[in-house]
Scaffold this active site. Structure first.
Site, PDB file in Angstrom:
ATOM      1  N   ASP A  77       0.854  -1.198   0.000  1.00  0.00           N
ATOM      2  CA  ASP A  77       0.000   0.000   0.000  1.00  0.00           C
ATOM      3  C   ASP A  77       0.891   1.250   0.000  1.00  0.00           C
ATOM      4  O   ASP A  77       1.781   1.373   0.843  1.00  0.00           O
ATOM      5  CB  ASP A  77      -0.889  -0.059   1.260  1.00  0.00           C
ATOM      6  N   ASP A  99       2.955   4.855  -5.340  1.00  0.00           N
ATOM      7  CA  ASP A  99       2.270   6.129  -5.139  1.00  0.00           C
ATOM      8  C   ASP A  99       3.206   7.285  -5.503  1.00  0.00           C
ATOM      9  O   ASP A  99       3.998   7.747  -4.695  1.00  0.00           O
ATOM     10  CB  ASP A  99       1.808   6.229  -3.677  1.00  0.00           C
ATOM     11  N   GLU A 129      -1.428   6.035  -8.545  1.00  0.00           N
ATOM     12  CA  GLU A 129      -2.279   7.057  -7.910  1.00  0.00           C
ATOM     13  C   GLU A 129      -2.109   8.419  -8.544  1.00  0.00           C
ATOM     14  O   GLU A 129      -1.009   8.860  -8.855  1.00  0.00           O
ATOM     15  CB  GLU A 129      -1.986   7.163  -6.405  1.00  0.00           C
ATOM     16  N   HIS A 203      -9.595   5.096  -2.020  1.00  0.00           N
ATOM     17  CA  HIS A 203      -8.861   5.073  -0.747  1.00  0.00           C
ATOM     18  C   HIS A 203      -9.723   5.751   0.314  1.00  0.00           C
ATOM     19  O   HIS A 203     -10.661   6.461  -0.005  1.00  0.00           O
ATOM     20  CB  HIS A 203      -7.529   5.818  -0.896  1.00  0.00           C
ATOM     21  N   GLY A 205     -11.705   4.384   2.697  1.00  0.00           N
ATOM     22  CA  GLY A 205     -13.050   3.809   2.727  1.00  0.00           C
ATOM     23  C   GLY A 205     -13.728   3.865   4.094  1.00  0.00           C
ATOM     24  O   GLY A 205     -14.947   3.709   4.186  1.00  0.00           O
ATOM     25  N   ASN A 225     -10.345   0.624  -0.205  1.00  0.00           N
ATOM     26  CA  ASN A 225      -9.397   0.415   0.889  1.00  0.00           C
ATOM     27  C   ASN A 225      -9.993   0.801   2.244  1.00  0.00           C
ATOM     28  O   ASN A 225     -10.540   1.894   2.403  1.00  0.00           O
ATOM     29  CB  ASN A 225      -8.158   1.288   0.678  1.00  0.00           C
TER      30      ASN A 225
HETATM   31  P1  13P Z   1      -8.913   4.415   5.835  1.00  0.00           P
HETATM   32  O1  13P Z   1      -7.924   4.198   6.921  1.00  0.00           O
HETATM   33  O2  13P Z   1      -9.510   5.791   5.855  1.00  0.00           O
HETATM   34  O3  13P Z   1      -9.946   3.344   5.769  1.00  0.00           O
HETATM   35  O4  13P Z   1      -8.095   4.345   4.451  1.00  0.00           O
HETATM   36  C1  13P Z   1      -7.366   3.189   4.138  1.00  0.00           C
HETATM   37  C2  13P Z   1      -6.608   3.358   2.882  1.00  0.00           C
HETATM   38  O5  13P Z   1      -6.983   4.098   1.990  1.00  0.00           O
HETATM   39  C3  13P Z   1      -5.361   2.585   2.722  1.00  0.00           C
HETATM   40  O6  13P Z   1      -4.638   2.955   1.594  1.00  0.00           O
END
Ligand code: 13P
Length: 279
Positions: A77, A99, A129, A203, A205, A225
């Site tokens: 990630d 990223d 991204e 992202h 989420g 995510n």
């Molecule tokens: P949140 O922590 O807001 O759910 O976002 C997670 C994310 O986007 C990881 O890349």
């Protein structure tokens, strides 16, 4: 991810990326996936990699894949460099995010292309991204004022030149907890999703209302995510148990319920995203 993301885009559902921060997270995500018969993606940030160790991370993901028999991906990630991406691929990751969103467009395209070329040669998928997603995640912190929405024409060009397998674009969500209401630009998602064959990644989420998630999927999001909601569920469960009983000393007595709280969060997300029974 190339095994299940195209199905998600075609079938108008989204596969969840749930961040793995330790063994309890990994077990919770896997148990939820097995109960829902859902594909899923283990997201591992560079911070989490440092915390868990790359070999442990890969071994845990392999055990989860073997036990569950589900189509799952182990995904870096917000990878910050070509070197980190290669290190993960060499260790056994099946997918990486590069990223480069903080670079000027040309540079982001150039660097992402390098990662795509090397990753694809090894059968590994890549997420890119564009635009700047606000909020805080591990070592990455973006001030609200610096968050910038992705421009559709740039996103389309980015896809065409890099050949990424999925594309994260800034459309109004943020990492971490929301202070106010989330305003998602569905029009941007739709415009980009119509023009490119791969799914859009959302992202940030956590804390996005269910109805907004449904609309985002309808518009073309195929990967979502989630990290913060699991972190909160985990910590709240531990806080409650320790708050009630000062004599507890066996970590399994609070980590077990913390894991169970995350199972519930992940199962609910899988149902909301429409990925249940899609394994
Ligand atoms: P949140 O922590 O807001 O759910 O976002 C997670 C994310 O986007 C990881 O890349």
């Amino acid at each position: 991810m190339t095994e299940f993301l195209p199905k998600a885009k075609a079938g108008k559902f989204a596969v969840g990326q749930f961040n793995m921060n330790n063994l309890e997270f990994a077990k919770a995500i896997t148990e939820a996936g097995m109960a829902e018969q859902s594909p899923f993606i283990f997201g591992v940030s560079e911070g989490a990699l440092k915390y868990m160790g790359i070999e442990y991370t890969v071994a845990i993901a392999k055990a989860a894949a073997e036990e569950s028999g589900l189509p799952i991906a182990l995904h870096l990630d917000h990878g910050s460099s070509f070197e980190v991406a290669m290190k993960c691929i060499r260790a056994g990751f099946t997918s990486v995010m590069f990223d480069g969103s903080h670079y000027p467009l040309e540079e982001n395209i150039r660097l992402t292309k390098e990662v795509v070329k090397a990753a694809h040669a090894m059968g590994v998928s890549v997420e890119g991204e564009l635009g700047t997603i606000g909020g805080v995640e591990d070592d990455i912190s973006v001030d609200e004022a610096d968050a910038a929405l992705a421009k559709p024409e740039e996103a389309i060009r980015f896809y065409e030149e890099t050949g990424v397998d999925c594309l994260a674009i800034a459309v109004g969500t943020a990492h971490g907890m929301y202070k106010g209401e989330v305003k998602i630009r569905y029009d941007i998602i739709e415009q980009v999703a119509k023009a490119i064959p791969v799914p859009i990644v959302l992202h940030g989420g956590s804390g996005v209302p269910d109805e907004s998630i449904r609309r985002a999927i309808e518009a073309g999001v195929g990967k979502i995510n989630v990290n913060t909601e699991n972190q909160v569920a985990c910590t709240n469960a531990i806080r409650e148990i320790l708050g009630k009983d000062a004599k507890v000393y066996d970590p399994r007595k609070y980590l077990g319920p913390a894991k169970q709280a995350m199972v519930e969060v992940v199962r609910e997300k899988m149902r909301l995203f429409g990925s249940s029974k899609q394994a």
